[in-house]
Design an enzyme around this catalytic site. Structure first.
Site, PDB file in Angstrom:
ATOM      1  N   VAL B  11       0.830  -1.209   0.000  1.00 24.11           N
ATOM      2  CA  VAL B  11       0.000   0.000   0.000  1.00 24.11           C
ATOM      3  C   VAL B  11       0.864   1.258   0.000  1.00 24.11           C
ATOM      4  O   VAL B  11       0.630   2.196  -0.765  1.00 24.11           O
ATOM      5  CB  VAL B  11      -0.977  -0.003   1.202  1.00 24.11           C
ATOM      6  CG1 VAL B  11      -1.802   1.284   1.204  1.00 24.11           C
ATOM      7  CG2 VAL B  11      -1.905  -1.207   1.130  1.00 24.11           C
ATOM      8  N   LYS B 100      -6.352  -1.145   9.416  1.00 25.73           N
ATOM      9  CA  LYS B 100      -7.627  -1.458  10.079  1.00 25.73           C
ATOM     10  C   LYS B 100      -7.439  -2.008  11.476  1.00 25.73           C
ATOM     11  O   LYS B 100      -8.249  -1.799  12.356  1.00 25.73           O
ATOM     12  CB  LYS B 100      -8.445  -2.432   9.245  1.00 25.73           C
ATOM     13  CG  LYS B 100      -7.703  -3.699   8.875  1.00 25.73           C
ATOM     14  CD  LYS B 100      -7.920  -4.019   7.403  1.00 25.73           C
ATOM     15  CE  LYS B 100      -6.894  -5.041   6.982  1.00 25.73           C
ATOM     16  NZ  LYS B 100      -6.450  -4.846   5.607  1.00 25.73           N
ATOM     17  N   GLU B 124     -10.273   6.142   5.465  1.00 20.89           N
ATOM     18  CA  GLU B 124     -11.136   5.611   4.400  1.00 20.89           C
ATOM     19  C   GLU B 124     -10.625   4.272   3.867  1.00 20.89           C
ATOM     20  O   GLU B 124     -11.405   3.365   3.547  1.00 20.89           O
ATOM     21  CB  GLU B 124     -11.218   6.634   3.254  1.00 20.89           C
ATOM     22  CG  GLU B 124     -12.093   6.247   2.080  1.00 20.89           C
ATOM     23  CD  GLU B 124     -13.564   6.158   2.423  1.00 20.89           C
ATOM     24  OE1 GLU B 124     -14.185   7.176   2.712  1.00 20.89           O
ATOM     25  OE2 GLU B 124     -14.107   5.027   2.422  1.00 20.89           O
ATOM     26  N   VAL B 127     -11.360   0.271   5.503  1.00 22.72           N
ATOM     27  CA  VAL B 127     -12.505  -0.616   5.248  1.00 22.72           C
ATOM     28  C   VAL B 127     -12.802  -0.621   3.758  1.00 22.72           C
ATOM     29  O   VAL B 127     -12.944   0.435   3.153  1.00 22.72           O
ATOM     30  CB  VAL B 127     -13.773  -0.157   6.001  1.00 22.72           C
ATOM     31  CG1 VAL B 127     -14.938  -1.090   5.712  1.00 22.72           C
ATOM     32  CG2 VAL B 127     -13.517  -0.068   7.489  1.00 22.72           C
ATOM     33  N   GLY B 129     -10.984  -1.274   1.187  1.00 26.52           N
ATOM     34  CA  GLY B 129      -9.934  -0.842   0.260  1.00 26.52           C
ATOM     35  C   GLY B 129     -10.317   0.425  -0.467  1.00 26.52           C
ATOM     36  O   GLY B 129     -10.475   1.487   0.138  1.00 26.52           O
ATOM     37  N   GLY B 182      -1.547 -14.884  -4.878  1.00 24.56           N
ATOM     38  CA  GLY B 182      -1.112 -13.771  -4.029  1.00 24.56           C
ATOM     39  C   GLY B 182      -2.238 -13.115  -3.257  1.00 24.56           C
ATOM     40  O   GLY B 182      -2.050 -12.085  -2.626  1.00 24.56           O
ATOM     41  N   LYS B 200     -12.819  -4.763  10.430  1.00 29.94           N
ATOM     42  CA  LYS B 200     -13.580  -3.826   9.611  1.00 29.94           C
ATOM     43  C   LYS B 200     -14.986  -3.638  10.179  1.00 29.94           C
ATOM     44  O   LYS B 200     -15.545  -2.539  10.119  1.00 29.94           O
ATOM     45  CB  LYS B 200     -13.616  -4.323   8.172  1.00 29.94           C
ATOM     46  CG  LYS B 200     -12.207  -4.272   7.546  1.00 29.94           C
ATOM     47  CD  LYS B 200     -12.099  -5.133   6.311  1.00 29.94           C
ATOM     48  CE  LYS B 200     -10.726  -5.040   5.672  1.00 29.94           C
ATOM     49  NZ  LYS B 200     -10.552  -6.031   4.593  1.00 29.94           N
ATOM     50  N   GLY B 298      -5.766  -4.609  -2.672  1.00 31.03           N
ATOM     51  CA  GLY B 298      -4.957  -4.351  -3.861  1.00 31.03           C
ATOM     52  C   GLY B 298      -4.193  -3.056  -3.720  1.00 31.03           C
ATOM     53  O   GLY B 298      -4.650  -2.104  -3.096  1.00 31.03           O
TER      54      GLY B 298
END
Lengths: 405, 405
Positions: B11, B100, B124, B127, B129, B182, B200, B298
């Site tokens: 990320v 999270k 944001e 939860v 993504g 993955g 979440k 992702g």
């Protein structure tokens, strides 16, 4: 905090109802402030209505009440809604609206007036009824270059198409049922010809790409030509017909925007949106596809979106929310027929030989009771103008776009 | 405006990439300001990375850089992310996060620290993504009393269940495929046992109802007990099994919140959410059901949500965004097993006579290859404790909740 409501129809009366039935929730959300409806403007009389004392037929009662800082415009139409909204914004009052026609036609002027006076002009309820879409598009997807938007933006036509697809009703029968249920007006033109969806496309396009798009720039085709034969052919390839508003990024200075029936394949989130529900799919270059689903109309859903905007105004008395866009240009919305490539569904009175001589590669469809002189097929990807050229000598019955959403 | 990124994993590196690849868009969205990544904190080395000059192993480089006003925390885990975030917020720097676990466990303390120093703590990306959900829930649905929330909140388990349902893969085989692609970690516990979804649920519940919910308050059940036999029975009644996080309003002082496999019938927007996608359905008393769909994880989707929060911070330097909640209480989250009534799917080694003597009214299901001593059925609405009592003498193989979403 005192608020006023202009227009006591379905949405307007819903706004008053939501404010009154959600006092505690609103008090919490506005950090202690509560909302008090001070005036309701409507030319009609509502004898016996519990809010009788609040009614006025004189707009100046609202304009001149210094304690009223936020006004909900739920009148619909351009006039006198535009005039009233402009005066309120110039007087520094914030206006929230469900009036998609007004935002689509004259939103730019109103947003500018709001900017100048430091008031807010918010319109979450103007697209997708109760579905949160304006803020998500503007804020949550702010780190994306938007590639396209596709939406089922009109509940009435989606109900009619759902009845055709799921119950095998013909268009006229489904329209009558929609009218009986109160989903369609006596004169259903604005819905079935796509005008309502067109206005929402204008608002979404303006917000997504930052330049005002006007209804006359959006080529619009309704659902009146869709038949059960088309439904049946398209069902045979695992698809459904939806009335879609589509917006596509072309380049820095141009977009395509159009409303038409479109084939959506099962597996798309848009394919399972049935009855009067709406959904808006946004394709961003970083996030991919996100989709927002919910009731696209109705008294309380739409009213709840209007009241959410009121709450936002109440929380932002000192500061403006930044929603807006700049002016467009005549050539900003390009003709999709010469620019956007996609596959097409074609039904024609023709033979396979005719089709094969015109198209290199098509996928043929079939249906029960298909006459021997009828063919239906899905083409390769091409522009609509290229399609029309190839179809030159063929006796076409119907053409429907195929989406990749 | 200078920003820093803590944690250069999937990320974090995505955040840097989105900031760099969306300069123009971000400049527009922040009304002229642009974002400059000034520091990247990571204990690992990234030789040859084009941002090599920005790396630091010393948190103080970020804390003490007065020009850095916004920091993205994409480290994950509680420590040292909590400590770092707390120090930054106390220093008046805004922090945005995809973490999270941290928000679910210690969000309240961090939100309070942000409130005290006038900084923002936005999450944001924590939860769903890339799915916009925090703002819509907080702002757009502000005029609703939320009745319930149900979400497909973990992409890995949704992928596994999709493979079981659509391809007839057994759980182990589907898990292996998820690992090969993955989607799942070598140690898949956090996903398949529902812990990730649980965090979440805590964040959604805290935001929807205004009081902090902690992971240990949320009864959590994973998908490891789901078999192809269950999939087959449930398919026979037009349903699918999804791992759902569910939150239900009980009264002013209590909610129920739990994570478990659940039967979702076709027709629900949640039923068509496949593969690694997520969706969150919110039921409001005015709006009805709205649903938010998109990629739940992702690199770029999640990063785009983090960057949207950064943009929001950049637009709100002078003013805090109001996202937050107050403290909960030990008895605030009630045991759903004694309070929430729903139908249940039950599979058992039993005869219909056994079942009929225990239940007044059930709907029997069947599957190919069903052994003669096996029954499966869906019960009436009741609490889970009532169900267990009725099942007293019956040799149960599996029980799955049935939702009304």
């Amino acid at each position: 905090m005192k608020v006023a409501v202009m227009g006591y129809g379905t949405v307007g009366s819903g706004v008053v109802e939501v404010i009154e039935s959600h006092r505690e929730m609103i008090r919490k959300r506005t950090a202690g402030g509560s909302l008090e409806v001070a005036h309701i403007l409507d030319l009609r009389d509502f004898p016996g209505d519990p809010h009788e004392a609040l009614f006025t037929k004189d707009f100046n009662d609202i304009l001149n009440d210094d304690e009223v800082k936020i006004v909900a415009e739920t009148m619909g139409g351009i006039n006198p809604a535009f005039d009233f909204t402009m005066k309120l914004l110039k007087a520094g009052k914030s206006v929230v609206t469900s009036n998609k026609e007004l935002v689509a036609q004259r939103g730019l002027e109103l947003l500018r007036a709001a900017e100048e006076s430091g008031a807010n002009y918010l319109f979450e309820a103007s697209v997708g009824g109760g579905i949160p879409i304006i803020r998500p598009l503007d804020q949550c997807l702010a780190a994306n270059n938007i590639e396209g938007v596709a939406g089922i933006l009109n509940g009435t036509t989606n109900f009619i198409l759902t009845m055709m697809i799921e119950k095998g009703m013909a268009f006229d029968e489904a329209l009558k049922l929609a009218q009986d249920k109160g989903y369609a007006e006596k004169d259903p033109t604005a819905d079935v010809e796509g005008h309502d969806a067109c206005r929402k496309v204008c608002i979404l396009a303006s917000l997504a790409f930052g330049k005002h798009v006007y209804p006359n720039q959006v080529l619009t085709e309704g659902i009146t030509n869709i038949t059960l034969e088309d439904v049946s052919y398209i069902n045979s390839v695992g698809g459904v017909i939806k009335l879609l508003g589509q917006i596509k990024y072309i380049d820095e200075n141009s977009i395509a925007a159009f409303v038409s029936p479109a084939v959506v394949y099962h597996g798309s989130q848009l394919a399972s949106v049935n009855d009067v529900f709406n959904a808006i799919l946004v394709r961003g270059d970083a996030v991919g596809d996100v989709c927002f689903y919910g009731p696209g109309a109705g008294k309380l859903p739409t009213a709840s979106a209007v009241v959410a905007d009121i709450i936002d105004c109440a929380k932002h008395t000192a500061r403006r929310k930044i929603f807006g866009w700049s002016d467009g240009a005549e050539d900003y919305v390009v003709d999709y027929r010469s620019t956007v490539k996609m596959p097409f569904y074609v039904r024609a009175k023709a033979s396979c030989a005719d089709v094969n001589s015109a198209f290199a590669d098509v996928k043929y469809l079939s249906r029960k009771g298909q006459p021997s002189d009828e063919v239906a097929f899905i083409t390769d990807v091409m522009t609509e103008n290229e399609l029309k050229e190839k179809l030159g000598g063929i006796d076409v019955i119907n053409i429907i776009k195929v989406t990749n959403y």
